[in-house]
Design an enzyme around this catalytic site. Structure first.
Site, PDB file in Angstrom:
ATOM      1  N   LYS A  36      12.134  -3.597   2.033  1.00  0.00           N
ATOM      2  CA  LYS A  36      11.322  -4.475   2.893  1.00  0.00           C
ATOM      3  C   LYS A  36      10.615  -5.584   2.112  1.00  0.00           C
ATOM      4  O   LYS A  36      10.331  -6.642   2.659  1.00  0.00           O
ATOM      5  CB  LYS A  36      10.307  -3.648   3.697  1.00  0.00           C
ATOM      6  CG  LYS A  36       9.226  -3.021   2.844  1.00  0.00           C
ATOM      7  CD  LYS A  36       8.291  -2.148   3.665  1.00  0.00           C
ATOM      8  CE  LYS A  36       7.177  -1.644   2.785  1.00  0.00           C
ATOM      9  NZ  LYS A  36       6.700  -0.311   3.150  1.00  0.00           N
ATOM     10  N   ARG A 131      -2.566   6.662   8.361  1.00  0.00           N
ATOM     11  CA  ARG A 131      -1.736   5.693   9.068  1.00  0.00           C
ATOM     12  C   ARG A 131      -0.878   6.526  10.012  1.00  0.00           C
ATOM     13  O   ARG A 131      -1.432   7.138  10.917  1.00  0.00           O
ATOM     14  CB  ARG A 131      -0.920   4.827   8.075  1.00  0.00           C
ATOM     15  CG  ARG A 131      -0.425   3.534   8.724  1.00  0.00           C
ATOM     16  CD  ARG A 131       0.318   2.623   7.752  1.00  0.00           C
ATOM     17  NE  ARG A 131       1.575   3.213   7.280  1.00  0.00           N
ATOM     18  CZ  ARG A 131       2.390   2.618   6.395  1.00  0.00           C
ATOM     19  NH1 ARG A 131       2.075   1.436   5.892  1.00  0.00           N
ATOM     20  NH2 ARG A 131       3.505   3.201   6.015  1.00  0.00           N
TER      21      ARG A 131
HETATM   22  C1  LIG Z   1       6.624   0.479   1.992  1.00  0.00           C
HETATM   23  C2  LIG Z   1       6.867   1.914   2.132  1.00  0.00           C
HETATM   24  C3  LIG Z   1       7.325   2.664   1.030  1.00  0.00           C
HETATM   25  C4  LIG Z   1       7.529   2.056  -0.333  1.00  0.00           C
HETATM   26  O1  LIG Z   1       6.325   1.814  -0.949  1.00  0.00           O
HETATM   27  P1  LIG Z   1       6.208   1.053  -2.362  1.00  0.00           P
HETATM   28  O2  LIG Z   1       4.809   1.226  -2.730  1.00  0.00           O
HETATM   29  O3  LIG Z   1       6.639  -0.351  -2.113  1.00  0.00           O
HETATM   30  O4  LIG Z   1       7.116   1.713  -3.329  1.00  0.00           O
HETATM   31  C5  LIG Z   1       7.612   3.999   1.227  1.00  0.00           C
HETATM   32  N1  LIG Z   1       7.437   4.586   2.438  1.00  0.00           N
HETATM   33  C6  LIG Z   1       6.990   3.902   3.509  1.00  0.00           C
HETATM   34  C7  LIG Z   1       6.838   4.605   4.813  1.00  0.00           C
HETATM   35  C8  LIG Z   1       6.679   2.554   3.391  1.00  0.00           C
HETATM   36  O5  LIG Z   1       6.226   1.901   4.468  1.00  0.00           O
END
Ligand SMILES: *Cc1c(COP(=O)(O)O)cnc(C)c1O
Length: 361
Positions: A36, A131
Site C-alpha cells: 500500500k 483500531r
Molecule cells: C499497513 C499495514 C501493515 C504493514 O505495516 P508496516 O508498518 O508498513 O510494515 C500490516 N498490517 C496492516 C493491517 C496494515 O494496515
C-alpha cells in the site's frame, strides 16, 4: 525526465526484502509484503515474490486488482476490513482477508455460496491498539457463530500493533494471541494454521528471538521499503534506508533574509511559522509542494540542506551550508535537483499524489 520524481531502487528493495525473509524464515515466520505504501505497484509485488515472500498484502481492493491483472501468481491478502459494498469483488481479487464483523463475514459466505468461490478469512483481534478487531472476550461467542459458515474458511487470527494508538508488540501480547487462537480452535473444533502480526514494529522482537512459536506470519511494508521503524522511531541498522528517494527541481535560487518582512498572520495552510533571524541566507525554491508530498516528512539527503516551509506547490529550502561545502562552480541553481528521503507519510502521499512520477530502477 520530469520532476518531482520518486525513484525506487529495485535492487535495494530486493536486498532489504531478502534480509527480512531470511530473518523470519529462521523463526518459522512467513512474510507477506505490504504494497500500500506504493499504491499497490505490481513492480513492488514482483520484487517481494523474488525475495521469497509468501504473499502480497494491501489495504485496497483496487491495488490488489492491479497486482492480479499484472499476472502476479502470489496469493493476495486484503488487510483493511472489507466494506459490505465491496464484498462481491473480494473473492475474485483477494484469496484471504482480515475481517472483524460477523455480519460482513456472513454476507461474504453468502456471496461465495452464489458464485461458487472460496475465500479464507483471518479474524482480526484487537489486542489494545484500538483500531480494527474483535475484542478477545467476544471470541468464544464469535467462534460459535462462525462454525456455521460453509463457504468461507477461517484460517487463523491477525492483529496489528502501533497502527492507531501506538501500542507496541511484546512477548506477552504474542503469548495472548496463542491463547486466543486456542480459544477459537476449541469452539470451532479444528486447527487454525495462522497467527498473523503486523507491521514493521514486530521486526525488533523477531530479531531478538522474543516471538513465541506459533506466531507464523508477518505483514510488513515500511521496513522493507524505507529501512525504518516508525513505531520505535528507529532506522533498522541492517536494512538500506535509501531505496526510495524523492527528487525535486530548483526553480529559484537567491539570497534572501531569513526573517519575513512585515506583520505576519497565518500562511496558506493556516499555520503560523516561527522564523529565526539568521541574517541573509541562500535559499533554493523547489517545484514540489504539499499537493505532491507530505513535505513535513522529508529528510534532505544532501548535507547542509534545510527545509524551511512549504505551500501547495512550492517548498523553500535553505542551502547556504550546502553551497559553502561545494566548489563554487557546483553551486545550486535552477535546473539542479535536490534529493530527499521520504518517511512513511511522505512516501504514501507521493505515491497517491498523481503529480509525482514513480520510477523503478
Ligand atoms: C499497513 C499495514 C501493515 C504493514 O505495516 P508496516 O508498518 O508498513 O510494515 C500490516 N498490517 C496492516 C493491517 C496494515 O494496515
Amino acid at each position: 525526465m520530469g520532476f518531482p520524481v520518486m525513484r525506487i531502487d529495485g535492487k535495494k528493495v530486493l536486498d532489504n526484502a531478502r534480509r527480512v525473509a531470511e530473518l523470519c524464515a529462521g523463526r518459522d515466520i512467513e512474510v507477506w509484503g505490504v504494497t500500500k505504501g506504493l499504491s499497490g505497484d505490481p513492480r513492488l509485488a514482483e520484487i517481494y515474490g523474488r525475495a521469497g515472500f509468501a504473499g502480497i498484502s494491501d489495504s485496497r481492493l483496487a491495488n490488489l486488482r492491479k497486482i492480479r491483472d499484472s499476472g502476479s501468481e502470489l496469493p493476495r491478502q486484503l488487510i483493511r476490513i472489507a466494506m459490505i459494498s465491496e464484498l462481491p469483488d473480494i473473492p475474485g481479487t483477494a484469496d484471504v482477508s482480515l475481517e472483524s464483523e460477523l455480519s460482513t463475514i456472513r454476507e461474504l459466505d453468502a456471496i461465495c455460496l452464489h458464485t461458487g468461490a472460496r475465500h479464507d478469512v483471518l479474524l482480526a483481534v484487537d489486542v489494545g491498539d484500538l483500531r480494527e478487531g474483535f475484542w478477545p472476550s467476544e471470541l468464544t461467542r464469535v467462534g460459535g457463530e462462525l462454525s456455521r459458515l460453509k463457504h468461507v474458511s477461517i484460517t487463523g487470527i491477525a492483529t496489528n500493533f502501533a497502527c492507531a494508538s501506538g501500542v507496541l508488540p511484546s512477548s506477552e501480547k504474542f503469548e495472548d494471541l496463542l491463547i486466543y487462537r486456542d480459544m477459537l480452535q476449541d469452539t470451532l473444533g479444528r486447527e487454525l494454521p495462522y497467527i498473523s502480526v503486523g507491521g514493521t514494529c514486530c521486526l525488533g522482537l523477531i530479531e531478538e528471538g522474543r516471538v513465541p512459536k506459533g506466531i507464523n506470519q508477518l505483514r510488513i511494508g515500511e521496513g522493507v521499503l524505507l529501512g525504518r521503524d516508525t513505531a520505535y522511531q528507529r532506522d533498522i541498522p541492517y536494512l538500506d534506508r535509501t531505496a526510495v528517494v524523492i527528487s525535486a527541481e530548483i526553480i529559484e535560487c537567491r539570497r534572501k533574509p531569513s526573517a519575513p518582512d512585515g506583520e505576519t498572520g497565518c500562511q496558506a495552510f493556516g499555520e503560523k511559522p516561527v522564523f529565526i533571524d539568521r541574517g541573509m541566507r541562500q535559499r533554493a525554491l523547489l517545484g514540489i509542494g504539499r499537493q505532491d508530498v507530505d513535505t513535513g516528512r522529508l529528510i534532505p539527503l544532501q548535507d547542509g540542506v534545510h527545509i524551511i516551509t512549504a505551500s501547495s506547490d512550492h517548498m523553500v529550502t535553505d542551502v547556504t551550508d550546502a553551497d559553502s561545502i561545494r566548489a563554487p562552480e557546483a553551486k545550486l541553481r535552477p535546473g539542479n535537483s535536490l534529493d530527499f528521503r521520504p518517511l512513511y507519510p511522505a512516501m504514501l502521499s507521493a505515491a497517491t499524489s498523481g503529480y509525482v512520477a514513480v520510477e523503478f530502477e
